[in-house]
Structure formats: C-alpha cells, structure tokens
Scaffold this active site. Sequence first.
Site, short mmCIF file in Angstrom:
data_model
loop_
_atom_site.label_atom_id
_atom_site.label_comp_id
_atom_site.label_asym_id
_atom_site.label_seq_id
_atom_site.Cartn_x
_atom_site.Cartn_y
_atom_site.Cartn_z
N CYS A 77 0.83 -1.15 -0.11
CA CYS A 77 -0.03 -0.01 0.11
C CYS A 77 0.87 1.33 0.25
O CYS A 77 1.58 1.66 0.91
CB CYS A 77 -0.90 -0.14 1.32
SG CYS A 77 -1.74 1.44 1.81
N CYS A 83 0.02 3.62 2.59
CA CYS A 83 0.68 3.04 3.99
C CYS A 83 2.00 3.53 4.12
O CYS A 83 2.51 3.78 5.18
CB CYS A 83 0.42 1.53 4.22
SG CYS A 83 -1.21 1.20 3.97
#
Length: 102
Positions: A31, A34
């Site tokens: 991600c 993230c």
Amino acid sequence: MAVLTITKDNFQKEVLESQKKVLVDFWASWCGPCRMLSPLVDQVAEERSDIVVGKVNVDEQPELAAQFRVMSIPTLLVFQNGQAVKQSVGAVPKEQVLALLD
C-alpha cells in the site's frame, strides 16, 4: 517508545488492556499511502511516551481488520479504555495524526 507489532495474539493485552491511549495503524506492505504514513506514525511513537503505538499488517491479521471493519488502508484507530474512540482513513499529515490523540 518503539512501535509494537500487533497480532490477534497480543491485541487484548497491548491494546484493550492498556492503561494508556493506543494508536493502531492498519497497513499493508503493498500500500503506497501506508508507506507514506508509516514514518509519521514512527515519529509519533518516538515523541509521545504517554501513548502506545502499534501496527497491524492487514494481510497477516485479517481477523483484526475484519473485527474493526477496516475497509481501506491506511486506517488509524485510537483506543482508550479498551474502546475504539477515534478513526482516520487514508494518508494524513503528522498534525492530523497528533490531533487524533488529543
């Protein structure tokens, strides 16, 4: 304070039974947002000794992600007295992470 790796095995002890506020970052290695948020969460852990900071890898801990209805990552949850009290979804600036803790 170091960031804890939170799993279903230590979640009860480290998050729900904590005497301090707990910031939990739900993330995954693939991600992009993230990866942008992660260093900020690490900085907060270093700067704030009054809280506990943990990270949950949603790929390794799908039960925890499902339990807290984490549909998008990154998701930050703040726990206090065993309850999730605040939530933020998506990559946010450090100021917004800190604001969650107030």
